[in-house]
Write a protein that holds these residues in place. Structure first.
Motif, PDB file in Angstrom:
ATOM      1  N   ILE A  86      -3.793  -7.038  -5.631  1.00 13.89           N
ATOM      2  CA  ILE A  86      -3.174  -8.376  -5.662  1.00 13.89           C
ATOM      3  C   ILE A  86      -2.906  -8.773  -7.116  1.00 13.89           C
ATOM      4  CG2 ILE A  86      -3.588 -10.840  -5.261  1.00 13.89           C
ATOM      5  CD1 ILE A  86      -5.250 -10.069  -2.793  1.00 13.89           C
ATOM      6  N   GLU A  87      -3.872  -8.503  -7.985  1.00 10.88           N
ATOM      7  CA  GLU A  87      -3.779  -8.914  -9.382  1.00 10.88           C
ATOM      8  C   GLU A  87      -2.535  -8.315 -10.047  1.00 10.88           C
ATOM      9  OE1 GLU A  87      -5.003 -11.272 -10.638  1.00 10.88           O
ATOM     10  OE2 GLU A  87      -4.952 -11.072 -12.807  1.00 10.88           O
ATOM     11  N   ALA A  88      -2.159  -7.130  -9.590  1.00 15.49           N
ATOM     12  CA  ALA A  88      -1.009  -6.460 -10.194  1.00 15.49           C
ATOM     13  C   ALA A  88       0.318  -7.124  -9.816  1.00 15.49           C
ATOM     14  CB  ALA A  88      -0.992  -4.990  -9.765  1.00 15.49           C
ATOM     15  N   LEU A 128       1.973 -12.737   6.721  1.00 20.47           N
ATOM     16  CA  LEU A 128       0.710 -12.247   7.289  1.00 20.47           C
ATOM     17  C   LEU A 128       0.700 -10.724   7.211  1.00 20.47           C
ATOM     18  CD1 LEU A 128      -1.936 -12.785   8.866  1.00 20.47           C
ATOM     19  CD2 LEU A 128      -0.594 -12.711  10.968  1.00 20.47           C
ATOM     20  N   LEU A 129      -0.185 -10.183   6.380  1.00 18.86           N
ATOM     21  CA  LEU A 129      -0.190  -8.738   6.150  1.00 18.86           C
ATOM     22  C   LEU A 129      -1.471  -8.082   6.636  1.00 18.86           C
ATOM     23  CD1 LEU A 129       1.123  -8.632   2.433  1.00 18.86           C
ATOM     24  CD2 LEU A 129       2.449  -8.767   4.550  1.00 18.86           C
ATOM     25  N   ASP A 130      -1.338  -6.862   7.116  1.00 17.59           N
ATOM     26  CA  ASP A 130      -2.528  -6.072   7.463  1.00 17.59           C
ATOM     27  C   ASP A 130      -2.230  -4.639   7.031  1.00 17.59           C
ATOM     28  OD1 ASP A 130      -4.800  -4.831   8.991  1.00 17.59           O
ATOM     29  OD2 ASP A 130      -4.981  -6.877   9.750  1.00 17.59           O
ATOM     30  N   ILE A 131      -3.148  -3.732   7.285  1.00 16.67           N
ATOM     31  CA  ILE A 131      -2.937  -2.347   6.875  1.00 16.67           C
ATOM     32  C   ILE A 131      -1.928  -1.656   7.807  1.00 16.67           C
ATOM     33  CG2 ILE A 131      -5.150  -1.966   5.724  1.00 16.67           C
ATOM     34  CD1 ILE A 131      -6.297  -0.966   8.293  1.00 16.67           C
ATOM     35  N   VAL A 132      -1.457  -0.482   7.368  1.00 16.50           N
ATOM     36  CA  VAL A 132      -0.584   0.333   8.212  1.00 16.50           C
ATOM     37  C   VAL A 132      -1.492   1.248   9.030  1.00 16.50           C
ATOM     38  CG1 VAL A 132       1.228   2.086   8.236  1.00 16.50           C
ATOM     39  CG2 VAL A 132       1.237   0.289   6.482  1.00 16.50           C
ATOM     40  N   PRO A 133      -1.474   1.115  10.350  1.00 15.41           N
ATOM     41  CA  PRO A 133      -2.357   1.971  11.147  1.00 15.41           C
ATOM     42  C   PRO A 133      -1.915   3.430  11.023  1.00 15.41           C
ATOM     43  CG  PRO A 133      -1.252   0.287  12.514  1.00 15.41           C
ATOM     44  CD  PRO A 133      -0.623   0.246  11.170  1.00 15.41           C
ATOM     45  N   GLU A 134      -2.884   4.311  11.025  1.00 16.40           N
ATOM     46  CA  GLU A 134      -2.573   5.725  10.839  1.00 16.40           C
ATOM     47  C   GLU A 134      -1.590   6.221  11.902  1.00 16.40           C
ATOM     48  OE1 GLU A 134      -5.574   9.289  10.024  1.00 16.40           O
ATOM     49  OE2 GLU A 134      -6.253   7.317   9.338  1.00 16.40           O
ATOM     50  N   GLY A 135      -0.554   6.901  11.438  1.00 17.24           N
ATOM     51  CA  GLY A 135       0.434   7.499  12.346  1.00 17.24           C
ATOM     52  C   GLY A 135       1.248   6.489  13.153  1.00 17.24           C
ATOM     53  N   ALA A 136       1.252   5.247  12.712  1.00 10.73           N
ATOM     54  CA  ALA A 136       1.949   4.226  13.496  1.00 10.73           C
ATOM     55  C   ALA A 136       3.454   4.340  13.330  1.00 10.73           C
ATOM     56  CB  ALA A 136       1.496   2.844  13.064  1.00 10.73           C
ATOM     57  N   GLU A 137       4.165   4.114  14.420  1.00 13.11           N
ATOM     58  CA  GLU A 137       5.608   4.092  14.351  1.00 13.11           C
ATOM     59  C   GLU A 137       6.065   2.804  13.682  1.00 13.11           C
ATOM     60  OE1 GLU A 137       8.163   4.687  18.039  1.00 13.11           O
ATOM     61  OE2 GLU A 137       6.920   6.515  17.870  1.00 13.11           O
ATOM     62  N   ASP A 138       5.499   1.713  14.160  1.00  7.57           N
ATOM     63  CA  ASP A 138       5.811   0.416  13.568  1.00  7.57           C
ATOM     64  C   ASP A 138       4.738   0.108  12.526  1.00  7.57           C
ATOM     65  OD1 ASP A 138       6.241  -2.167  12.858  1.00  7.57           O
ATOM     66  OD2 ASP A 138       6.495  -2.925  14.903  1.00  7.57           O
ATOM     67  N   ARG A 139       5.127   0.099  11.265  1.00 11.17           N
ATOM     68  CA  ARG A 139       4.141  -0.067  10.191  1.00 11.17           C
ATOM     69  C   ARG A 139       3.569  -1.483  10.130  1.00 11.17           C
ATOM     70  NH1 ARG A 139       4.060   3.956   6.360  1.00 11.17           N
ATOM     71  NH2 ARG A 139       3.964   2.561   4.565  1.00 11.17           N
ATOM     72  N   VAL A 185       0.432  -4.206   3.951  1.00 10.58           N
ATOM     73  CA  VAL A 185       0.067  -4.227   2.531  1.00 10.58           C
ATOM     74  C   VAL A 185       0.610  -3.014   1.755  1.00 10.58           C
ATOM     75  CG1 VAL A 185      -1.995  -5.683   2.678  1.00 10.58           C
ATOM     76  CG2 VAL A 185      -2.190  -3.231   3.130  1.00 10.58           C
ATOM     77  N   GLU A 186       1.275  -2.074   2.467  1.00 13.47           N
ATOM     78  CA  GLU A 186       1.882  -0.952   1.739  1.00 13.47           C
ATOM     79  C   GLU A 186       3.315  -1.294   1.330  1.00 13.47           C
ATOM     80  OE1 GLU A 186      -0.065   1.317   0.816  1.00 13.47           O
ATOM     81  OE2 GLU A 186      -1.666   0.590   2.124  1.00 13.47           O
ATOM     82  N   ASP A 187       4.076  -1.804   2.281  1.00 10.34           N
ATOM     83  CA  ASP A 187       5.498  -2.031   2.028  1.00 10.34           C
ATOM     84  C   ASP A 187       5.818  -3.414   1.483  1.00 10.34           C
ATOM     85  OD1 ASP A 187       5.651   0.452   3.221  1.00 10.34           O
ATOM     86  OD2 ASP A 187       6.095  -0.371   5.207  1.00 10.34           O
ATOM     87  N   HIS A 188       4.939  -4.369   1.691  1.00  6.93           N
ATOM     88  CA  HIS A 188       5.317  -5.754   1.386  1.00  6.93           C
ATOM     89  C   HIS A 188       4.427  -6.421   0.348  1.00  6.93           C
ATOM     90  CE1 HIS A 188       6.578  -5.088   5.724  1.00  6.93           C
ATOM     91  NE2 HIS A 188       7.706  -5.147   5.046  1.00  6.93           N
ATOM     92  N   LEU A 189       3.625  -5.628  -0.338  1.00  7.81           N
ATOM     93  CA  LEU A 189       2.678  -6.240  -1.271  1.00  7.81           C
ATOM     94  C   LEU A 189       3.381  -7.036  -2.373  1.00  7.81           C
ATOM     95  CD1 LEU A 189      -0.437  -6.182  -1.231  1.00  7.81           C
ATOM     96  CD2 LEU A 189      -0.309  -4.685  -3.222  1.00  7.81           C
ATOM     97  N   GLU A 190       4.539  -6.503  -2.832  1.00  8.64           N
ATOM     98  CA  GLU A 190       5.205  -7.203  -3.946  1.00  8.64           C
ATOM     99  C   GLU A 190       5.705  -8.582  -3.535  1.00  8.64           C
ATOM    100  OE1 GLU A 190       8.276  -4.892  -1.846  1.00  8.64           O
ATOM    101  OE2 GLU A 190       6.201  -4.580  -2.446  1.00  8.64           O
ATOM    102  N   ARG A 191       5.798  -8.805  -2.223  1.00  9.49           N
ATOM    103  CA  ARG A 191       6.229 -10.143  -1.774  1.00  9.49           C
ATOM    104  C   ARG A 191       5.170 -11.210  -2.038  1.00  9.49           C
ATOM    105  NH1 ARG A 191       9.220 -10.694   3.760  1.00  9.49           N
ATOM    106  NH2 ARG A 191       9.438 -12.766   2.850  1.00  9.49           N
TER     107      ARG A 191
END
Ligand code: NAI
Length: 773
Positions: free
Chosen positions: A106-108, A31-42, A75-81
């Motif tokens: 996603i296509e990539a 389950l992926l979502d965006i990285v909130p701006e300035g978030a400690e936990d991405r 979706v920044e760190d785990h997209l390749e999964r």
């Protein structure tokens, strides 16, 4: 292609709910979502969604273990999964640019055979794939879930001519069998089927209520139950889904709706609604909606919004002659001259005409539209089924009389005598071409209502029937109110025990298509007899139930229970006597007798003891403790998986996700058991006797001191303790089933005479809730 792992992108309301339901099916989910701006936990957004899912009401997960299958990420760190996934579901904000940018990413990374789908409510598929690479389009579908994804059965599926057929079939089969959805294939048109009609219905109803000065309670009273629509009607539903959602949906729909579409005429957001949204009155999740509960000196006051002034006032129960008249059917409602009748006529004539004008534009068949409204909006009848109940001919005349256009499809149905007919025992529907077609059923689906169309039951009385469902299997159906069990139901169980061998049949399935399998023994009947002090009759009924269930258990053929919804009290007990249960995943099962001051006395205590003694820790006390806790706390499962954890279902009992497949799977189970079937050996019971009872009573005393048990709870639990510990038995003696039944019966008879038990029964019948006396 097999779907083994799924990714959901967008952990909002829908994405999170879809992820939970995939986990309910036993599938690992990313389950992926965006990285909130300035978030400690991405991963904060997806993790937060998972936290909310765990606490969601109604529960999103079917059992605790399911949550572990959901892995949160971003979706920044785990997209390749995504390359690990067979199906990637996009559930991000309803914006074309955001979705398309995501698709490119996603296509990539996706595997070439992976399927991608969008949960969009309003953006046509053609727009979503415009400008994207061909291989992407060939793997891209719309899979439109409804909220909440666990409970709403509709899944609208949109493909395109360029999509790989195996991708469509794999997702359709997975959604049907593993997720239990009713998959309705839709054309690529705005809002697909259910929302196109549902939103038109809501907007028309809203505009008309304002124009005709119909109070919201009256509007919901007529556009609810009398039409087979949930009692939330229109305004209650808007409060539930969120009033702020409507203008967004409308705006997005308007972008693609055909120019002359009648929805355009009612699309405007009325000023009163715009003001509500602006001020935060967005419904149940906001400060209130068309209704609100106001806390008032400790009490709670239900208020309703006055549509003319925009102010709240105390809610009033609608009393309308037209609603009374509707007891004879929905036409009487639309014919009634009072304000409610006129309003219902105004709205429903337009809705049915709208639906009729949209076939085949939005769906090839009327039955697909009906199914979408049943499963997506919980209507009991879709617009065409409703039209047949009202009368297609009458509708045509009413439309013409009101100066409205009669769509050609409706005119055809008026001539043909309706949209549906039963021909040679088969359900057929009228096509927009004017020809009759069989209503399609997916392979492997067996519906009792189809069996019923084909002919007469093997046996029938006022409360239950016995049907031949093919391959030598009979189906016992209850058909009382709430499928409550009464002497006639018991008589039909007896009849089944005789008929099946006599007819050379091989097995029995106990199943019905009611909302609930059974709410338990008919309490009204019991209370009536108790009030007349007909103790002998009551005891005879208890004995009759015990003997009937025992006869079922010892019958020379296998019995498979196939419940869905509630299976409480006596309804739970009959399942405990079956050789196997094939349960619908949504199963609310439990021995709840203590709630009305009684104990299970149709063999429920005995069966649960036998079950917990098997395979559990050794010694007489552990199973007794466990049964005592289960029954005295009236534990009810919130799913079939949980019923298994509670021990109501055994490890070999099966779970079916799709309700439409339940009967077929139960029949297959019964046939497998029929090979060389021998009834189970009657169990014997070694129980702790008075010493064990004292131990249970001490535990109970602690509860009472902590304020967890009321005075009458203690009385009931002491009787339960006496039964479960084996009465005056010696720990070295073995008791037979009949001995335990005698103990159940004696305890029941003492309790049913107790005034506090009678008070509990009365309260339950009047309010539907347990009395804590
Ligand atoms: P929402 O606003 O609750 O959630 C959207 C989520 O997507 C947010 O958590 C947001 O942070 C995330 N997001 C936004 N851009 C993203 C990106 N580029 N990558 C990853 N995550 C991103 O929205 P909701 O209501 O869950 O709707 C999602 C989709 O489902 C929409 O297409 C909507 O039309 C559709 N839908 C909504 C229904 C509803 O009742 N709310 C019902 C059926 C469909």
């Amino acid at each position: 292609m097999e779907i083994r792992k799924v990714a959901v992108i967008g952990a909002g309301v829908m994405g999170a709910g879809i992820a939970a339901h995939l986990a309910n099916a036993g599938v690992p989910v990313l389950l992926l979502d965006i990285v909130p701006e300035g978030a400690e936990d991405r991963d904060a957004l997806a993790k937060g969604a998972l936290e909310r899912l765990r606490k969601a009401k109604p529960a999103a997960f079917m059992h605790r273990g399911a949550a572990r299958l959901v892995t949160p990420g971003n979706v920044e760190d785990h997209l390749e999964r995504l390359a690990e996934c067979d199906w990637i579901i996009e559930a991000v904000v309803e914006r074309l640019d955001v979705k398309q940018a995501l698709y490119r990413r996603i296509e990539a990374v996706r595997r070439p055979d992976a399927v991608v789908s969008s949960n969009t409510s309003t953006i046509p598929r053609a727009r979503l794939v415009a400008g994207l690479p061909e291989p992407f389009a060939a793997s891209f579908l719309i899979t439109h879930f409804f909220n909440p994804p666990r409970y709403m059965r509709l899944l609208e599926l949109v493909a395109g001519p360029e999509v790989r057929p195996e991708a469509v079939e794999a997702v359709a089969a997975f959604c049907d069998r593993r997720l239990g959805k009713g998959v309705v294939r839709c054309k690529d048109t705005p809002g697909f089927i259910a929302n196109r009609i549902g939103i038109f219905w809501m907007q028309t109803a809203l505009a008309a209520a304002i124009e005709q000065g119909v109070p919201v309670e009256e509007a919901d009273a007529v556009l609810g139950r009398p039409l087979g629509i949930p009692k939330t009607g229109v305004f209650g539903l808007a409060d539930l889904v969120g009033i702020d959602l409507m203008p967004h949906l409308m705006e997005s729909l308007l972008a693609t709706l055909p120019p002359g579409d009648p929805l355009r005429a009612v699309a405007e957001v009325p000023p009163v609604v715009a003001r509500m949204i602006a001020e935060g009155y967005t419904g149940r999740k906001g400060k209130g909606g068309f209704y609100r509960l106001r806390r008032d000196d400790g009490g709670r006051l239900k208020e309703a919004l006055d549509l003319a002034s925009g102010a709240y006032r105390p809610a009033r129960k609608a009393r309308l002659e037209s609603v009374e008249a509707a007891r004879t059917g929905p036409r009487a409602l639309l014919e009634h001259p009072d304000r409610g009748g006129r309003y219902a006529r105004h709205v429903m004539l337009r809705v049915i005409a709208y639906a009729a004008a949209l076939v085949p534009e939005i769906a090839e068949r009327a039955s697909a539209v009906d199914e979408a409204m049943r499963l997506g909006y919980n209507w009991r009848w879709g617009p065409f089924e409703l039209a047949d109940r009202i009368g297609a001919g009458w509708l045509g005349e009413a439309l013409a009389a009101d100066g409205l256009e009669v769509p050609p499809f409706l005119a055809r149905a008026a001539q043909a005598g309706g949209f549906y007919r039963v021909e040679a025992g088969r359900l057929e529907e009228l096509g927009p071409d004017g020809a009759w077609h069989a209503v399609p059923r997916a392979p492997g689906v067996l519906l009792l209502r189809d069996v019923q169309r084909r002919g007469e039951p093997l046996a029938r009385n006022g409360s239950a029937s016995l049907w031949d469902v093919g391959e030598g299997v009979a189906c016992l159906e209850f058909h009382t109110k709430m499928n409550a069990l009464d002497p006639q139901v018991l008589a039909m169980v007896r009849r089944a025990v005789e008929e099946i061998p006599a007819r050379g049949m091989r097995a029995l399935v106990i199943h019905n298509e009611g909302e609930h399998f059974s709410a338990g023994a008919n309490l009204g009947l019991l209370l009536y007899s108790a009030n007349l002090a007909l103790w002998d009759q009551i005891e005879a009924m208890v004995r009759e139930g015990q003997e009937t269930y025992l006869a079922l258990k010892r019958a020379p053929f296998p019995v498979v229970g196939a419940p869905s919804g509630m299976a409480l009290g006596g309804g739970c007990e009959i399942l405990l006597h079956c050789d196997a249960v094939q349960a619908h995943a949504e199963l609310y099962m439990g021995l709840v007798e203590v709630g009305v001051g009684l104990i299970p006395a149709w063999g429920g205590c005995k069966e649960l003891l036998a079950r917990f003694a098997r395979g559990g820790p050794r010694g007489p006390m552990p199973p007794v403790m466990r049964v005592f806790e289960t029954i005295s706390l009236a534990k009810v499962s919130t799913s079939a998986e949980e019923a298994r954890e509670l021990g109501y279902l055994g490890p070999d009992d099966g779970i079916t996700m799709n309700r439409d497949r339940l009967l077929a799977e139960a029949r297959a189970r019964a046939l497998a058991l029929a090979e060389g079937y021998r009834p189970p050996e009657p169990p014997t019971f070694v129980l702790p006797g008075p010493a064990g009872r004292v131990a249970l009573e001490m535990a109970l005393e602690d509860f009472r001191k902590q304020g967890k048990a009321t005075a009458h709870d203690v009385v009931v639990a002491c009787e339960l303790a006496r039964v479960l510990s084996g009465g005056e038995t010696d720990v070295t003696a073995a008791l037979a089933e009949e001995d335990l039944l005698a103990l159940e019966r004696a305890a029941f008879m003492r309790l049913v005479r107790h005034p506090d038990t009678l008070a509990r029964m009365e309260h339950m019948l009047e309010t539907g809730k347990p009395l804590r006396n």
